[in-house]
Scaffold this active site. Structure first.
Site, short mmCIF file in Angstrom:
data_model
loop_
_atom_site.label_atom_id
_atom_site.label_comp_id
_atom_site.label_asym_id
_atom_site.label_seq_id
_atom_site.Cartn_x
_atom_site.Cartn_y
_atom_site.Cartn_z
N ASP A 134 0.86 -1.19 0.00
CA ASP A 134 0.00 0.00 0.00
C ASP A 134 0.90 1.24 0.00
O ASP A 134 1.46 1.61 1.03
CB ASP A 134 -0.90 0.02 1.25
CG ASP A 134 -2.02 -1.02 1.19
OD1 ASP A 134 -1.93 -1.96 0.36
OD2 ASP A 134 -2.98 -0.90 1.96
N LYS A 198 -6.82 3.44 -3.05
CA LYS A 198 -7.17 3.37 -1.63
C LYS A 198 -7.38 4.78 -1.12
O LYS A 198 -6.61 5.69 -1.47
CB LYS A 198 -6.03 2.65 -0.88
CG LYS A 198 -6.14 2.65 0.63
CD LYS A 198 -4.99 1.83 1.27
CE LYS A 198 -4.91 2.05 2.78
NZ LYS A 198 -3.81 1.32 3.43
N LYS A 227 -10.15 0.35 -2.24
CA LYS A 227 -10.03 0.07 -0.80
C LYS A 227 -10.41 1.30 -0.01
O LYS A 227 -9.85 2.38 -0.21
CB LYS A 227 -8.59 -0.36 -0.46
CG LYS A 227 -8.36 -0.57 1.05
CD LYS A 227 -6.97 -1.15 1.35
CE LYS A 227 -6.68 -1.13 2.86
NZ LYS A 227 -5.34 -1.65 3.19
#
Lengths: 260, 260
Positions: A134, A198, A227
């Protein structure tokens, strides 16, 4: 979605004659680093098994190995999708989880490291055992319209991830962005070949917001992941995010969420 | 200061027979990586020129190059000691400042990167032009009493800085530590050869607190630097921190402070 298409045509180096076949609201083919046309849809539904959508997360500066061991044990019990941790714990998590994946954050949480440090950190994270990455974009430079910088940084990391069969999520820190900047960030991440966009680090002014998750899903279409992370505390929060378009949730309230 | 000496003897590998000659409240020689006995005292006074004590700071994720240019112009006008920024801006600051130093943060703000990523980031920061390095320790591992890990990480970075004639400040994030942990963190940073201990990242639960700055000065003695950072907004805040023992201030309210 004329507006999203316009933003794509204006900001990305794409051929407006070639239409998108993967369903993004940009409508025009982005000529992505990883074409998704043949991929399955990634949408989740409120009937989905929530545990399989959750990155069980602990990113506090004062987290200890015993705190990390605790969330690994929880992940093993509830079979969460991944355990999401800072890079110093990758190896430790790897040896303490069963079926969950190891998810490591990169350039976290400010995203204002040099690109070469982010690249180094990604390579070392994968060597140490990370299976999902991430990364945080350089938010300041995105906002200043240095799109090529942001795109090349994501692309370089995406190439490392693709060649190692690693899932890449791109944190765009929505709370610091306008809607237009969210659209551009999603387009850049999609074109660069990332697997997910995300919303949030959880360390800025706000976490995931429903309207922003909806916008992100609309931009990237059904074949890329979204996400939602930051501030997801209850079962209802999780359902709301899924209904807005998220197919992955980053949270430390995972057990409350799956227990309903 | 029997208590600080006890903590030093209990937690550091030192010879209790050899007494300290540099004035730390640990009383026993720490056998530091860089001996400070021959160095001058580093204390500041409320009559000091405040601008020369200030690291003019902008570390927000959404800082743009124009924001950075603005603080460089201010630093040039007010002759602040340094401009403190995230690593992606080192080169940009270098070409936009006159006499101020370039100060870059490392492992910032969580300190939970792998050690090797921090080492890489320091080397690249120095190559890019950083003259001062503010690194964050691994707070979670310090709290779990992995002192050797924390010490070796600081020492490695300290060695890079010493060989490049770079000032090293060690951010211990006091708001997450007990008094005993603050004492240990200061002792480890001093023994490792760092130039300053620094209170805070400004991204955690609290900034610099007067009592904690006093404690840090007491532990390290007069020949090591103490930087107070986080929440220093007014001239009076600055004076309070200096009277507590700080000889460097990290703040984004620098102009308010020097204008009184």
């Amino acid at each position: 979605m004329k507006e999203i298409r316009d933003i794509a045509e204006k900001n990305l180096n794409i051929d407006p004659q070639i239409l998108c076949k993967c369903g993004g609201a940009h409508e025009v083919c982005l000529n992505c680093n990883k074409c998704r046309v043949g991929m399955q849809n990634q949408l989740a539904f409120k009937e989905s098994n929530l545990n399989e959508l959750i990155d069980h997360t602990l990113l506090k500066a004062n987290a200890s190995t015993s705190d990390i061991k605790h969330i690994c044990d929880e992940a093993n019990l509830y079979k969460f999708k991944s355990v999401c941790i800072n890079p110093c714990f990758i190896n430790y998590v790897k040896f303490n989880i069963d079926s969950s994946l190891v998810c490591a954050v990169i350039g976290f949480p400010l995203g204002a490291n040099s690109s070469e440090t982010k690249f180094f950190e990604v390579r070392k994270a994968i060597e140490a055992g990370a299976q999902e990455i991430d990364m945080v974009i350089n938010v300041g430079l995105l906002k200043e319209n240095f799109h090529q910088y942001v795109f090349e940084e994501i692309t370089h990391i995406s190439n490392i991830c693709i060649s190692n069969n690693i899932t890449l999520k791109v944190i765009i820190e929505t709370c610091l962005l306008t809607d237009e900047e969210i659209i551009i960030a999603c387009l850049l991440a999609k074109k660069a070949g990332a697997d997910f966009v995300k919303t949030s680090t959880g360390f800025s002014t706000k976490g995931a917001q429903i309207e922003q998750v909806k916008l992100m899903r609309e931009v990237v279409g059904p074949k890329m992941g979204v996400k939602a992370s930051g501030g997801i505390k209850t079962h209802q929060d999780a359902i709301d995010m899924i209904e807005a378009g998220a197919n992955r949730l980053g949270t430390s309230n995972s057990i409350n969420i799956v227990k309903g």
